[in-house]
Design a protein around this motif. Structure first.
Motif, PDB file in Angstrom:
ATOM      1  N   GLY A   1       0.923  -1.252   0.169  1.00  6.58           N
ATOM      2  CA  GLY A   1      -0.051  -0.112  -0.088  1.00  6.58           C
ATOM      3  C   GLY A   1       0.792   1.180   0.102  1.00  6.58           C
ATOM      4  N   GLN A   2       0.596   2.131  -0.828  1.00 11.87           N
ATOM      5  CA  GLN A   2       1.293   3.381  -0.822  1.00 11.87           C
ATOM      6  C   GLN A   2       1.618   4.165   0.296  1.00 11.87           C
ATOM      7  N   GLY A   3       2.960   4.152   0.691  1.00 16.61           N
ATOM      8  CA  GLY A   3       3.055   5.054   1.971  1.00 16.61           C
ATOM      9  C   GLY A   3       3.572   4.061   2.974  1.00 16.61           C
ATOM     10  N   MET A   4       3.341   2.801   2.948  1.00 18.32           N
ATOM     11  CA  MET A   4       3.654   1.927   4.000  1.00 18.32           C
ATOM     12  C   MET A   4       5.100   1.707   4.427  1.00 18.32           C
ATOM     13  N   SER A   5       5.431   1.656   5.667  1.00 15.96           N
ATOM     14  CA  SER A   5       6.934   1.392   6.130  1.00 15.96           C
ATOM     15  C   SER A   5       7.429   0.225   5.740  1.00 15.96           C
ATOM     16  N   GLY A   6       6.472  -0.802   5.830  1.00 16.40           N
ATOM     17  CA  GLY A   6       6.967  -2.348   5.729  1.00 16.40           C
ATOM     18  C   GLY A   6       7.857  -2.674   6.705  1.00 16.40           C
ATOM     19  N   THR A   7       7.714  -2.169   7.786  1.00 19.27           N
ATOM     20  CA  THR A   7       8.541  -2.675   9.136  1.00 19.27           C
ATOM     21  C   THR A   7       7.704  -3.471  10.201  1.00 19.27           C
ATOM     22  N   LEU A   8       6.293  -3.674   9.891  1.00 13.78           N
ATOM     23  CA  LEU A   8       5.620  -4.484  10.904  1.00 13.78           C
ATOM     24  C   LEU A   8       4.806  -5.566   9.944  1.00 13.78           C
ATOM     25  N   PRO A   9       4.025  -6.318  10.609  1.00 19.12           N
ATOM     26  CA  PRO A   9       3.193  -7.146   9.965  1.00 19.12           C
ATOM     27  C   PRO A   9       2.086  -6.479   9.438  1.00 19.12           C
ATOM     28  N   VAL A  10       1.523  -6.769   8.183  1.00 22.78           N
ATOM     29  CA  VAL A  10       0.636  -6.169   7.333  1.00 22.78           C
ATOM     30  C   VAL A  10      -0.800  -6.739   7.251  1.00 22.78           C
ATOM     31  N   LEU A  11      -1.598  -6.299   7.636  1.00 24.53           N
ATOM     32  CA  LEU A  11      -3.329  -6.775   7.852  1.00 24.53           C
ATOM     33  C   LEU A  11      -3.978  -6.224   6.365  1.00 24.53           C
TER      34      LEU A  11
ATOM     35  N   TYR B   1      -9.990 -11.094   4.351  1.00 28.66           N
ATOM     36  CA  TYR B   1      -8.651 -10.580   4.895  1.00 28.66           C
ATOM     37  C   TYR B   1      -7.387 -11.664   4.838  1.00 28.66           C
ATOM     38  N   TRP B   2      -6.145 -11.086   4.759  1.00 28.59           N
ATOM     39  CA  TRP B   2      -5.188 -11.848   4.934  1.00 28.59           C
ATOM     40  C   TRP B   2      -4.252 -11.052   5.609  1.00 28.59           C
ATOM     41  N   LEU B   3      -3.161 -11.781   6.226  1.00 28.31           N
ATOM     42  CA  LEU B   3      -2.275 -11.233   7.233  1.00 28.31           C
ATOM     43  C   LEU B   3      -0.670 -11.809   6.932  1.00 28.31           C
ATOM     44  N   ASP B   4       0.109 -10.692   6.379  1.00 31.36           N
ATOM     45  CA  ASP B   4       1.471 -11.136   6.154  1.00 31.36           C
ATOM     46  C   ASP B   4       2.147 -10.724   7.270  1.00 31.36           C
ATOM     47  N   LEU B   5       2.891 -11.630   7.814  1.00 33.50           N
ATOM     48  CA  LEU B   5       3.892 -11.475   9.109  1.00 33.50           C
ATOM     49  C   LEU B   5       5.202 -10.651   8.631  1.00 33.50           C
ATOM     50  N   ASN B   6       5.353 -10.604   7.537  1.00 34.59           N
ATOM     51  CA  ASN B   6       6.389  -9.599   6.734  1.00 34.59           C
ATOM     52  C   ASN B   6       7.670  -9.840   7.531  1.00 34.59           C
ATOM     53  N   GLY B   7       8.218 -11.111   8.230  1.00 31.73           N
ATOM     54  CA  GLY B   7       9.409 -11.215   8.385  1.00 31.73           C
ATOM     55  C   GLY B   7       9.600 -10.609   9.862  1.00 31.73           C
ATOM     56  N   CYS B   8       8.638 -10.446  10.532  1.00 30.64           N
ATOM     57  CA  CYS B   8       8.598 -10.016  12.051  1.00 30.64           C
ATOM     58  C   CYS B   8       8.575 -11.142  12.772  1.00 30.64           C
ATOM     59  N   ASP B   9       9.880 -11.862  12.954  1.00 29.01           N
ATOM     60  CA  ASP B   9      10.048 -12.889  13.908  1.00 29.01           C
ATOM     61  C   ASP B   9      10.137 -12.782  15.311  1.00 29.01           C
ATOM     62  N   TRP B  10      10.264 -11.473  15.464  1.00 29.57           N
ATOM     63  CA  TRP B  10      10.359 -10.972  16.864  1.00 29.57           C
ATOM     64  C   TRP B  10       8.930 -11.170  17.587  1.00 29.57           C
ATOM     65  N   MET B  11       7.772 -11.270  16.720  1.00 28.37           N
ATOM     66  CA  MET B  11       6.615 -11.651  17.521  1.00 28.37           C
ATOM     67  C   MET B  11       6.484 -12.865  18.458  1.00 28.37           C
ATOM     68  N   GLY B  12       7.241 -13.773  17.852  1.00 26.79           N
ATOM     69  CA  GLY B  12       7.387 -15.127  18.479  1.00 26.79           C
ATOM     70  C   GLY B  12       6.912 -16.265  17.629  1.00 26.79           C
ATOM     71  N   LYS B  13       7.032 -17.616  18.165  1.00 27.39           N
ATOM     72  CA  LYS B  13       6.709 -18.761  17.076  1.00 27.39           C
ATOM     73  C   LYS B  13       5.347 -18.745  16.922  1.00 27.39           C
ATOM     74  N   LYS B  14       4.229 -18.439  17.694  1.00 27.71           N
ATOM     75  CA  LYS B  14       2.863 -18.524  17.458  1.00 27.71           C
ATOM     76  C   LYS B  14       2.452 -17.557  16.479  1.00 27.71           C
ATOM     77  N   ALA B  15       3.138 -16.424  16.018  1.00 36.55           N
ATOM     78  CA  ALA B  15       2.617 -15.535  15.116  1.00 36.55           C
ATOM     79  C   ALA B  15       2.970 -16.204  13.704  1.00 36.55           C
ATOM     80  N   GLN B  16       2.083 -15.922  12.800  1.00 33.77           N
ATOM     81  CA  GLN B  16       2.377 -16.441  11.336  1.00 33.77           C
ATOM     82  C   GLN B  16       1.363 -15.937  10.457  1.00 33.77           C
ATOM     83  N   SER B  17       2.007 -15.955   9.125  1.00 37.00           N
ATOM     84  CA  SER B  17       1.024 -15.174   8.118  1.00 37.00           C
ATOM     85  C   SER B  17      -0.178 -16.182   8.069  1.00 37.00           C
ATOM     86  N   LEU B  18      -1.308 -15.655   7.649  1.00 35.60           N
ATOM     87  CA  LEU B  18      -2.802 -16.316   7.408  1.00 35.60           C
ATOM     88  C   LEU B  18      -3.243 -15.830   6.264  1.00 35.60           C
ATOM     89  N   GLY B  19      -3.539 -16.654   5.242  1.00 33.37           N
ATOM     90  CA  GLY B  19      -4.156 -16.455   4.019  1.00 33.37           C
ATOM     91  C   GLY B  19      -3.414 -15.984   3.005  1.00 33.37           C
TER      92      GLY B  19
END
Length: 628
Positions: A141-151, A184-202
């Motif tokens: 999305g135009q203007g996104m930082s790309g440093t966090l997961p994206v919903l 919806y779909w959720l892109d973890l975007n490489g943010c492994d600091w959120m822990g093992k339970k966090a993952q991309s969906l859809g």
């Protein structure tokens, strides 16, 4: 899905063409160059971008070292959003005016592409990099930082998913109705600091079903950046949060403290050991292809196993055996239809009594017996609060009341005990009401650092001024304070600093998204948190000053060893007779047959005789019942 993407792509091409056409007539597009250590930072023809409309492209054989993208005078200049942003080949980065250098390490056959908006020539741009002829990645999305997961959320006009419903992003959206044709779909975007339970969906090709609606009161009506309530098609564990269908997307559009208000309050709630405190994770949100900024995906307050873990009670339940719980209620500051209203009682001279609005949260509708029970319970508590009577602690858990208060006092939250104040009660004998869960720290840090928040509030704080006159409550607060600060507070400031650092890039992107944007009638601009370092320092300074002052009030926790206070063992008030299990069944004659049982609205009747009139007494209630 693919058809709508084609519509979006066509719309983007059309928009770019229109923008380019308009800009060509109003301004001269600059010549843009790749400048860096490999070129001595000079302008060189070999590193000049070609332009097609408002899109700039360059392909270079080798790319190694630090670089920026700019015109010959360094006027129109793009750098990285953060220090050390490394180009890794086929990727996308957020380019910012006067930003730090990009870094490239031994890349080959690299194509760089970006779009320049001449209506705002210094606005940020998404810069895509592709290596060795690979297909450039789709720009976020135009203007996104790309440093966090994206919903990513798409909301459609109907079940065909052929057109976006633009009402969901309207700044004047005011209703709270669900938009059901959504995904919806959720892109973890490489943010492994959120822990093992966090993952991309859809994914964009395999989205998941969703219902979404606006939530909140002032935050919904007053800001273009709206908070939302999400209802997923099936239970999910989103970013490591508890598994559920129900989540909130909190915008924190009014949080001028670096998005730290809820974060600090919730963090303290977890540390101090309240029964359940919501958790949240930061995300960047894109709705219908439009970047909406930095949000916090948050566990909604629900009666569920991993949230408010009490017995579930149906709406309009009339069985006396069930009517003692579980209940989740909110002390509200708005008039609602599903409320019990009482005049607040107070033992504080000069205190302006407020209306005690007990909003039914779960269940949402009460039967006559449910209404009677909850009214009686709160009438008793209200009276004992107002008369400073320790019989209050037969109804209200004193330990959780003390812990809840300390959290609100540490963060100087002047709006606490005035809306968004939740209490729950589980079912059965021996149960009490508990202050919990915490929610909505929208006015945290608004009180002084050298005074109690309730002495400086503009709202009216239900019960707490009177509770602070109760010696048992104050002693519990002091004991809990000494234990908590000496054993559980360490590391809290580091949590704040770490989260603030993690949000820096997204906070700047959020500011660029909402800066100078129109606001709803009577509303306000979205908070500017682009300088996260100063916001973080302000939070830490406030907390340090308040904690230092409270040391002089509740005790110096640095001068001894303090253990967790034992839980109060004051017995709970007995259930009223109308919920009692003691039932007398009176009927004429006797029966010498083997016992039989007949269930009559929860009352077990032996030897039922069809057509016989029975007199049923439950406590003080007497009624005549005919068995049919």
């Amino acid at each position: 899905m693919k058809s709508i993407l084609k519509h979006v792509a066509a719309a983007m091409v059309c928009a770019f063409a229109t923008s380019a056409s308009a800009a060509e007539s109003d301004a001269t597009y600059p010549e843009i160059y790749l400048r860096g250590t490999f070129s001595g930072w000079d302008v060189q023809e070999a590193y000049r971008f070609t332009r097609n409309g408002d899109t700039y492209t360059i392909t270079v054989k080798d790319l190694d070292g630090n670089f920026k993208i700019s015109d010959s005078e360094w006027n129109c200049e793009f750098g990285a959003l953060e220090d050390g942003t490394a180009v890794t080949g086929t990727s996308s980065f957020y380019g910012m005016k006067k930003g730090p250098n990009f870094q490239a390490h031994n890349l080959h056959d690299v194509t760089i592409r970006f779009t320049l908006d001449m209506t705002a020539p210094y606005s940020p741009a998404i810069i895509t990099f592709s290596q060795n002829g690979e297909t450039p990645p789709a720009a976020p999305g135009q203007g996104m930082s790309g440093t966090l997961p994206v919903l990513y959320i798409n909301v459609y006009t109907d079940a065909t998913h052929s057109a976006f419903n633009t009402e969901i992003t309207d700044r004047d959206l005011s209703h709270k109705n669900y938009f059901s044709d959504s995904e919806y779909w959720l892109d973890l975007n490489g943010c492994d600091w959120m822990g093992k339970k966090a993952q991309s969906l859809g994914s964009v090709d395999s989205p998941l079903p969703l219902e979404i609606k606006a939530r909140g009161n002032w935050t919904r009506r007053g800001f273009s950046k709206k908070p939302f309530k999400l209802k997923l098609g099936s239970k999910q564990t989103l970013l490591g949060l508890s598994k559920s269908k129900h989540f909130a997307l909190l915008a924190h559009a009014d949080d001028t403290w670096g998005y730290m208000r809820n974060f600090t309050g919730f963090n303290l709630g977890h540390r101090i050991g309240l029964p359940w405190t919501p958790d949240q994770q930061p995300v960047e949100v894109v709705i219908n292809g439009d970047y909406r900024g930095l949000y916090f995906l948050t566990e909604s307050i629900r009666v569920e196993k991993d949230r408010v873990n009490i017995a579930e009670l149906d709406d309009l339940a009339s069985d006396p055996a069930l009517a003692s719980g579980g209940y989740l209620v909110e002390l509200d500051n708005y008039d609602e239809d599903n409320q019990i209203k009482l005049e607040e009682e107070s033992c504080v001279h000069g205190h302006i009594n407020d209306m005690l609005r007990i909003t039914m949260d779960t269940p949402e509708e009460y039967s006559e017996i449910q209404t009677r029970f909850v009214t009686d319970q709160f009438s008793a508590m209200n009276h004992y609060v107002g008369t400073n009577d320790d019989r209050l602690w037969n109804y209200l858990d004193i330990d959780d009341a003390a812990r809840y208060y300390l959290v609100e006092e540490i963060v100087s939250h002047t709006e606490s005990y005035h809306g968004s104040t939740y209490l729950f009660r589980d079912r059965g004998e021996g149960q009490k009401w508990h202050f919990s869960p915490l929610w909505d720290f929208g006015n945290a840090f608004s009180g002084p650092t050298d005074g109690f928040f309730y002495d400086h509030d503009p709202f009216g704080n239900t019960w707490i001024p009177s509770l602070r006159c109760n010696p048992r409550f104050n002693q519990t607060v002091e004991n809990t304070w000494l234990w908590f600060m000496s054993n559980c507070y360490e590391g809290f400031e580091q949590d704040i600093t770490s989260m603030s650092n993690r949000l820096q890039a997204a906070a700047r992107a959020d500011r660029l998204r909402w800066k100078d944007k129109p606001v709803p009638d009577g509303g306000a601009p979205v908070a500017d948190n682009s300088d996260m370092e100063s916001r973080c320092n302000a939070v830490l300074n406030h907390l340090r000053a308040k904690v230092n002052w409270l040391k002089g009030v509740f005790g110096d926790f640095t001068t001894g060893t303090f253990t967790e206070p034992a839980r109060d063992d004051t017995p709970a008030a007995p259930l009223p007779e109308y919920l009692s299990d003691n039932v007398d069944i009176i009927y004429p004659g006797s029966a010498d047959t083997a016992p039989q049982y007949y269930n009559l609205q929860g009352i077990r009747v032996s030897h039922p005789a069809p057509g016989q009139v029975y007199i049923v007494r439950r406590g003080e209630n007497v009624q005549r019942v005919m068995i049919r």
